[in-house]
Motif scaffolding. Structure first.
Motif, short mmCIF file in Angstrom:
data_model
loop_
_atom_site.label_atom_id
_atom_site.label_comp_id
_atom_site.label_asym_id
_atom_site.label_seq_id
_atom_site.Cartn_x
_atom_site.Cartn_y
_atom_site.Cartn_z
N UNK A 90 65.54 36.87 51.89
CA UNK A 90 66.04 36.11 50.74
C UNK A 90 64.89 35.48 49.95
N UNK A 91 63.95 34.85 50.65
CA UNK A 91 62.83 34.21 49.97
C UNK A 91 61.87 35.25 49.40
N UNK A 92 61.74 36.39 50.07
CA UNK A 92 60.91 37.46 49.54
C UNK A 92 61.46 37.98 48.23
N UNK A 93 62.76 38.13 48.15
CA UNK A 93 63.39 38.59 46.90
C UNK A 93 63.22 37.55 45.81
N UNK A 94 63.36 36.28 46.18
CA UNK A 94 63.20 35.20 45.21
C UNK A 94 61.79 35.19 44.63
N UNK A 95 60.79 35.41 45.47
CA UNK A 95 59.40 35.34 45.01
C UNK A 95 58.80 36.67 44.61
N UNK A 96 59.60 37.74 44.63
CA UNK A 96 59.07 39.05 44.27
C UNK A 96 58.13 39.62 45.31
N UNK A 97 58.34 39.24 46.58
CA UNK A 97 57.50 39.70 47.68
C UNK A 97 58.23 40.80 48.45
N UNK A 98 57.58 41.91 48.65
CA UNK A 98 58.20 43.00 49.39
C UNK A 98 58.12 42.74 50.89
N UNK A 103 53.95 30.46 51.97
CA UNK A 103 53.20 31.40 52.79
C UNK A 103 53.36 32.83 52.27
N UNK A 104 54.59 33.20 51.93
CA UNK A 104 54.85 34.56 51.44
C UNK A 104 54.14 34.81 50.11
N UNK A 105 54.24 33.85 49.19
CA UNK A 105 53.64 34.03 47.87
C UNK A 105 52.11 34.08 47.95
N UNK A 106 51.55 33.32 48.88
CA UNK A 106 50.10 33.30 49.04
C UNK A 106 49.54 34.63 49.49
N UNK A 107 50.39 35.46 50.09
CA UNK A 107 49.93 36.75 50.58
C UNK A 107 50.01 37.85 49.53
N UNK A 108 50.70 37.58 48.43
CA UNK A 108 50.84 38.61 47.39
C UNK A 108 49.51 38.75 46.65
N UNK A 109 48.96 39.95 46.59
CA UNK A 109 47.69 40.13 45.86
C UNK A 109 47.87 39.85 44.38
N UNK A 110 46.84 39.26 43.79
CA UNK A 110 46.89 39.00 42.35
C UNK A 110 47.05 40.31 41.61
N UNK A 111 48.04 40.35 40.75
CA UNK A 111 48.30 41.55 39.96
C UNK A 111 47.32 41.67 38.80
N UNK A 112 46.83 40.52 38.35
CA UNK A 112 46.07 40.48 37.10
C UNK A 112 44.57 40.63 37.29
N UNK A 113 43.94 41.15 36.26
CA UNK A 113 42.49 41.02 36.09
C UNK A 113 42.26 39.66 35.45
N UNK A 114 41.42 38.84 36.09
CA UNK A 114 41.21 37.47 35.61
C UNK A 114 39.85 37.34 34.93
N UNK A 115 39.90 36.89 33.68
CA UNK A 115 38.69 36.78 32.86
C UNK A 115 38.52 35.34 32.41
N UNK A 116 37.41 34.72 32.78
CA UNK A 116 37.11 33.38 32.30
C UNK A 116 36.21 33.44 31.08
#
Length: 324
Positions: free
Chosen positions: A25-33, A77-90
């Motif tokens: 349930x929480x995985x679905x909420x956070x978009x975590x597979x 915990x679940x969200x912290x494990x999701x790899x960043x989807x974005x390329x991050x540019x400062x």
């Protein structure tokens, strides 16, 4: 730039146990597979029954979570494990007036024109400048002051859709209530969330990050893929860029660093001279024209019209691989 993978696995327990149900349930909420196959998973949880989960692989190994009591912690915990989807540019200015903020706005607009989801993060502690430049000061949406009051986990898609937008670029920034300091805990959480919901994240950084780059503590710069330093052509700009490059060089690891130079007509120092002085690759030159400042005064978003700023932003985006 890519999507998420199956990052969480649950071992043991009945198929309809309280622990497994909470993870699904929480995985679905956070978009975590969530997967039953624990091989290669970033987080592995053992379902030991009675709603108790034990972390056996990943962050917080050994932690015991009891659902529903610890569901907020489990979601983090679940969200912290999701790899960043974005390329991050400062984007950061070596000195004041080097055009860093206008370049950040223009750069964020380039991938969007190619259909790529982009978020722009304004990290000016005073806040409000970027939303004024982009005409969003009266638009509803989440700002830093709202995030400070928000309790619980920042869900990536929910946060992204709550932000105001200009030309389809989502803006996380400040307003008259203030901005955000890069050391605030909410900043790291929010940047992580937007990086999970977009494919490109551009961060307009304060110059203070240049001094913190030498600090041994974790820095926001450490998580960037690219850092673009801006400077004006001239003795002041060259000296400031060289000092900034030295400070960044003393930090271990970190992003790929490059340079964009803002040049006024009549200046004796060439952009290539500034790049050579600081030892950084030159990614673009913004030729200063009065119509650029006049356009901003009349509500034209920086980089929206064809001109030197937009051309430089397009060169940078292409060089950094932000385009398809």
């Amino acid at each position: 730039m890519g999507g998420t993978t199956a990052v969480v696995a649950v071992r043991g327990g009945a198929p309809d146990s309280a622990g497994r149900d909470a993870v699904r349930r929480l995985g679905e909420l956070g978009g975590v597979r969530v997967s039953d196959d624990w091989r290669g998973a970033a987080i592995v949880l053992d379902d030991v029954g009675s709603g108790e989960l034990v972390v056996v692989a990943g962050p917080e190994v050994g932690a015991r979570l009891q659902v529903p009591r610890d569901e907020e912690r489990l979601l983090d915990l679940l969200l912290g494990a999701v790899p960043a989807r974005a390329t991050r540019v400062g984007v950061v200015g070596a000195h004041g007036g080097s055009g860093a903020t206008m370049l950040a706005v223009a750069l964020a607009s380039v991938p969007v024109r190619a259909g790529i989801p982009v978020s722009l993060v304004d990290l000016d502690p005073a806040g409000g400048v970027v939303e004024l430049l982009t005409g969003l000061e009266r638009d509803p949406g989440t700002r830093w002051a709202d995030l400070r009051r928000q309790e619980g986990t920042l869900l990536p898609e929910r946060l992204a859709t709550s932000l105001p937008a200009f030309e389809h670029v989502r803006l996380l920034g400040g307003d008259l209530r203030g901005g955000a300091d890069v050391d605030e805990p909410v900043v790291a959480r929010a940047v992580r969330a937007v990086a999970q919901a977009a494919e490109v994240v551009v961060l307009d950084l304060p110059r203070t990050v240049l001094f913190r780059a030498q600090d041994s503590r974790p820095s926001l710069i450490d998580d960037l893929d690219h850092l673009v330093l801006t400077a004006s052509a001239g003795l002041r700009g060259g000296a400031a860029a060289a000092a900034a490059a030295r400070a960044l060089a003393r930090s271990s690891g970190g992003p790929e660093i490059s340079l964009v130079v803002r040049r006024r007509s009549g200046e004796d120092v060439l952009a290539s001279d500034v790049a050579e002085a600081c030892g950084l690759p030159l990614r673009g030159v913004v030729r200063h024209v009065r119509t650029l400042d006049a356009g901003v005064e009349h509500g034209v978003v920086p980089g929206a019209r064809r001109g030197p700023l937009r051309a430089a932003a397009e060169e940078v985006a292409d060089a950094l691989g932000l385009l398809p």
